[in-house]
Design an enzyme around this catalytic site. Structure first.
Site, PDB file in Angstrom:
ATOM      1  N   GLU A  57     -44.319 -19.582  14.551  1.00 15.30           N
ATOM      2  CA  GLU A  57     -44.844 -18.227  14.374  1.00 15.30           C
ATOM      3  C   GLU A  57     -44.031 -17.168  15.107  1.00 15.30           C
ATOM      4  OE1 GLU A  57     -47.620 -17.256  12.551  1.00 15.30           O
ATOM      5  OE2 GLU A  57     -47.699 -19.302  11.777  1.00 15.30           O
ATOM      6  N   ASP A  75     -45.775  -9.861   4.438  1.00 14.73           N
ATOM      7  CA  ASP A  75     -46.321 -10.959   3.640  1.00 14.73           C
ATOM      8  C   ASP A  75     -47.576 -10.553   2.874  1.00 14.73           C
ATOM      9  OD1 ASP A  75     -48.101 -10.715   5.707  1.00 14.73           O
ATOM     10  OD2 ASP A  75     -48.122 -12.839   6.257  1.00 14.73           O
ATOM     11  N   THR A  80     -49.800  -8.557  11.494  1.00 17.03           N
ATOM     12  CA  THR A  80     -50.004  -9.898  12.016  1.00 17.03           C
ATOM     13  C   THR A  80     -49.852  -9.799  13.530  1.00 17.03           C
ATOM     14  OG1 THR A  80     -49.153 -11.006  10.041  1.00 17.03           O
ATOM     15  CG2 THR A  80     -49.073 -12.245  12.101  1.00 17.03           C
TER      16      THR A  80
END
Length: 272
Positions: A57, A75, A80
Site C-alpha cells: 500500500e 482509482d 485514500t
C-alpha cells in the site's frame, strides 16, 4: 480502500516434556499444535501482517508512519488515507470519521462529515478541498485518531478476515491472505468482493474445515483473487500475490514465520 500496514515474530514454543521420572500424564503438545495456536491475531503476527500490507500500500514496512498518509491515487475511490487505505468514496473513511467524532467531538475532521456523506460512492472531492488533506495530517498527530484507525481496521477488515480464516481451518498465512484480500476488495456484494472471491475459490477446492488440503485451498483462493484484481485497472498489477503471498505458500510457510522475503511492484522487502 476497501483497501490498506510490522510483525516481529514470536513463535509459541511447545510445552517442555515431562521428566522421565514423572508419572505418565498428558502428552506434550506437538509442534504443529503449538503453531496452530498462533494465529494472525497474535500481536507479533499481526505486526508482520501490517508490514506486508504496508509494503504493497505504501512501499514501506513502517506502517505506523501511515496514519497521516492521504492522497487520491486515481482509482475512482476519491481520497485514500491512513493505515489501511480508508477511502472517501467507499464509506469506510466516513465510518472512521464518524467513530472518531463519537470518541472526540469537535475534532479537526468533524466539520467534513457532511461532505464525506455526500461524496460517498464517488471519487468527488466536493466539500473536502482544499484543506482536508492538511487536516487529516493534523488529526494523525492525535493519539485518539490513531486509535480510531486501529479500531476501524480491526472491526471492518482484520477481525472478519481472521474469523473467517479460523472458521475455514486455515493457519496464519491463510488468515493473512484473507486479510489482504478484504483490505483491497472489501466484503460487499459485488463480484470482486472478498466473499465472492471465496465463493469463486469454493468452485475449485475446499478449505481444511470442509476436508480440503490447506495449500490447494489457498492456491485456489489466490487464483480467484488474481482474477478479481484483473477486473480493475488500478489493481491489475498482481505482484502483491505473485511475488509475495505465493512465495510464502510455495515454501510451505503456513504459519507465516520469519524470516520473510518478498517483492511487491518490483521492490524487495525482508522481515527478520
Amino acid at each position: 480502500m476497501a483497501v490498506g500496514a510490522v510483525l516481529g515474530a514470536a513463535l509459541l514454543a511447545a510445552p517442555a516434556a515431562a521428566h522421565a521420572t514423572a508419572a505418565p500424564a498428558a502428552a506434550p503438545a506437538s509442534a504443529a499444535a503449538a503453531a496452530a495456536a498462533t494465529g494472525l491475531d497474535d500481536p507479533a503476527k499481526k505486526d508482520v501482517a501490517m508490514q506486508i500490507v504496508s509494503s504493497a500500500e505504501n512501499s514501506s514496512l513502517d506502517w505506523r508512519a501511515q496514519y497521516k498518509y492521504i492522497e487520491d491515487i486515481g482509482d475512482g475511490r476519491g481520497y485514500t488515507a491512513g493505515i489501511i487505505g480508508f477511502c472517501s468514496g467507499t464509506g469506510d473513511m466516513l465510518d472512521l470519521v464518524e467513530y472518531y467524532t463519537q470518541v472526540k467531538p469537535g475534532n479537526v475532521l468533524a466539520k467534513y462529515l457532511p461532505a464525506l456523506r455526500k461524496v460517498n460512492g464517488s471519487d468527488s472531492h466536493a466539500g473536502l478541498d482544499p484543506n482536508f488533506t492538511k487536516d487529516w495530517a493534523r488529526a494523525a498527530q492525535d493519539a485518539e485518531f490513531r486509535k480510531a484507525q486501529d479500531h476501524e481496521r480491526d472491526r471492518v477488515y482484520f477481525g472478519p478476515a481472521v474469523k473467517q480464516g479460523k472458521s475455514d481451518g486455515v493457519g496464519t498465512l491463510g488468515q493473512f491472505i484473507y486479510y489482504d484480500a478484504i483490505v483491497m476488495h472489501g466484503d460487499g456484494s459485488d463480484s470482486t468482493s472478498f466473499r465472492n472471491i471465496r465463493k469463486r475459490a469454493l468452485a475449485k477446492a475446499k478449505p481444511p474445515a470442509q476436508g480440503g488440503n490447506e495449500t490447494a485451498w489457498l492456491n485456489a483462493f489466490l487464483d480467484a483473487r488474481v482474477w478479481a484484481m484483473k477486473q480493475e485497472e488500478a489493481h491489475s498489477d498482481t505482484s502483491r500475490v505473485d511475488t509475495a503471498q505465493r512465495v510464502f505458500l510455495r515454501k510451505g510457510n503456513l504459519n507465516l514465520d520469519t524470516p520473510l522475503e518478498w517483492k511487491v511492484y518490483g521492490d524487495s522487502y525482508r522481515i527478520g
